[in-house]
Design an enzyme around this catalytic site. Sequence first.
Site, short mmCIF file in Angstrom:
data_model
loop_
_atom_site.label_atom_id
_atom_site.label_comp_id
_atom_site.label_asym_id
_atom_site.label_seq_id
_atom_site.Cartn_x
_atom_site.Cartn_y
_atom_site.Cartn_z
N GLU A 85 -28.71 -98.53 -75.14
CA GLU A 85 -29.77 -99.48 -74.39
C GLU A 85 -30.21 -100.56 -75.11
O GLU A 85 -31.12 -100.81 -75.76
CB GLU A 85 -31.11 -98.55 -74.16
N GLU A 95 -27.29 -90.86 -69.69
CA GLU A 95 -28.84 -90.12 -69.73
C GLU A 95 -29.24 -90.04 -68.67
O GLU A 95 -29.05 -91.14 -67.68
CB GLU A 95 -29.56 -91.05 -70.68
O1 IFM Z 1 -36.02 -90.95 -75.56
C1 IFM Z 1 -35.37 -92.05 -74.77
C2 IFM Z 1 -33.99 -92.46 -75.32
O2 IFM Z 1 -33.93 -92.61 -76.84
C3 IFM Z 1 -33.58 -93.71 -74.75
N1 IFM Z 1 -33.50 -93.66 -73.30
C4 IFM Z 1 -34.80 -93.18 -72.58
C5 IFM Z 1 -35.10 -91.88 -73.63
C6 IFM Z 1 -36.43 -91.58 -72.67
O3 IFM Z 1 -37.43 -92.34 -72.84
#
Ligand code: IFM
Length: 456
Positions: free
Chosen positions: A168, A364
């Site tokens: 990210e 994710e």
């Molecule tokens: O916890 C975070 C992660 O580190 C990066 N993506 C989003 C998740 C939830 O906010």
Amino acid sequence: MAASAAIPQFPHDFLWGVSTSAHQIEGAVDERGASVWDAFTAVPGHVKDGTTAAVACDHYHRYREDVALIRELGVDAYRFSVSWPRVLPGGTGEVSAAGLDFYDRLVDELCAAGVRPVPTLFHWDTPLALAEQGGWLRRDTAERFAEYAAVVAARIGDRAKKWITLNEPAEHTLLGHALGQHAPGEQLMFDALPVAHHQLLAHGLAVRALRAAGVTDIGIANSHGPTWPASSSAEDTEAADFYDVLLNRLFADPLILGRYPDGIGELMPGDDIEADLKVIAEPVDWYGINFYQPTKVGAPLPAAAATEFSGLTLPPELPFAPRELDGYPVTDFGWPVVPESLTELLTGFRDRYGDRLPPLVITENGCSYEGIDDQRRIDYLDGHLRALHRALEAGVDVRGYFVWSLLDNFEWAEGYKQRFGLVHVDYTTLARTPKASYAWLREALRAQRAHQAPQA
Ligand code: IFM
């Protein structure tokens, strides 16, 4: 109605995994170099509940127990991140033997458990020593990152086959450097754009370094979500388009097409952007998408002081303002639950990038809910897996899905309040307790495999 474990059948070689990141779970801060997050969380007011990740889940000392949980869950793969300052306490130069040994032991443990290790090289914990010299605002940091990638690959690349360069970079740019709500706490607004370019460059240089070390399966994890204009007015659609460029195209276009969206390239640092773009667009083997929610966006609100949104405080000078998305259930974080928008996102990516789009992996997806009997997480996962399956049926090439997260963990500026884990962590005793969603996913995966098993 409660979701049953019978999710639709995915392809037999679909990769199922769970994910975490180093700073959020490892703890053992005294056994590594400092990162920007250590400095950021030491300042009162930066983390809502006043906590730090000094201990977190103490995964550094309890990784064997955590790998056993992953094995029992029955996933194929574990996505973890490597802490750059644990491997190179100063960000460059001397390697910490103890730091590298930890990842070596973790990878051995995973392989022995039959779980594929999927390391991410950067999940926001920039070595403090590099940040103090300018961090991601400096091009030099991209070069240092590639050296670090080579060090890690030389140690675990024989067993870890699938790699992620960055997690990210959009959030790290926006929250860490533009708005200052994440480490390193810079409030540079649009002057933060060099951070985006240098991370992209770091990605491209790391792809080359990994390939030179013999790694053949490389991706990146970017966050994406559909942008929905607040209305059909010219002001709202223009604001939504702008937001969409920042979230969905600023990183994806250069990576996939080798060019920045119109008007952005001129704002980037460096003498030869075209040469940098060739590095950035170094082909990847797949493209990772972190998906949580769609966003409704409109023009800035007249006389607005600041907008509270998804746990963030957005200043009024931004040329867009997110709006509440009414009519959907929300997680404990207040994020709307809209599974069908995952199908929209994935088909939209296919339509936008066509043949240039690498195979996708959901790196994710998950939600924050309190409680061990977490039926709402089960419903969330069930809904998103069905939405993902619809994208596959529509012809989108998606090869894997990683739940965020294996464990409840340190949720950045929120501290420990938001719980994303399939496994509950008691932060006093550090006891792990699998939640109902863990049992549900284990059954869902068993059902997938039973269906695939050859008939006797
Ligand atoms: O916890 C975070 C992660 O580190 C990066 N993506 C989003 C998740 C939830 O906010």
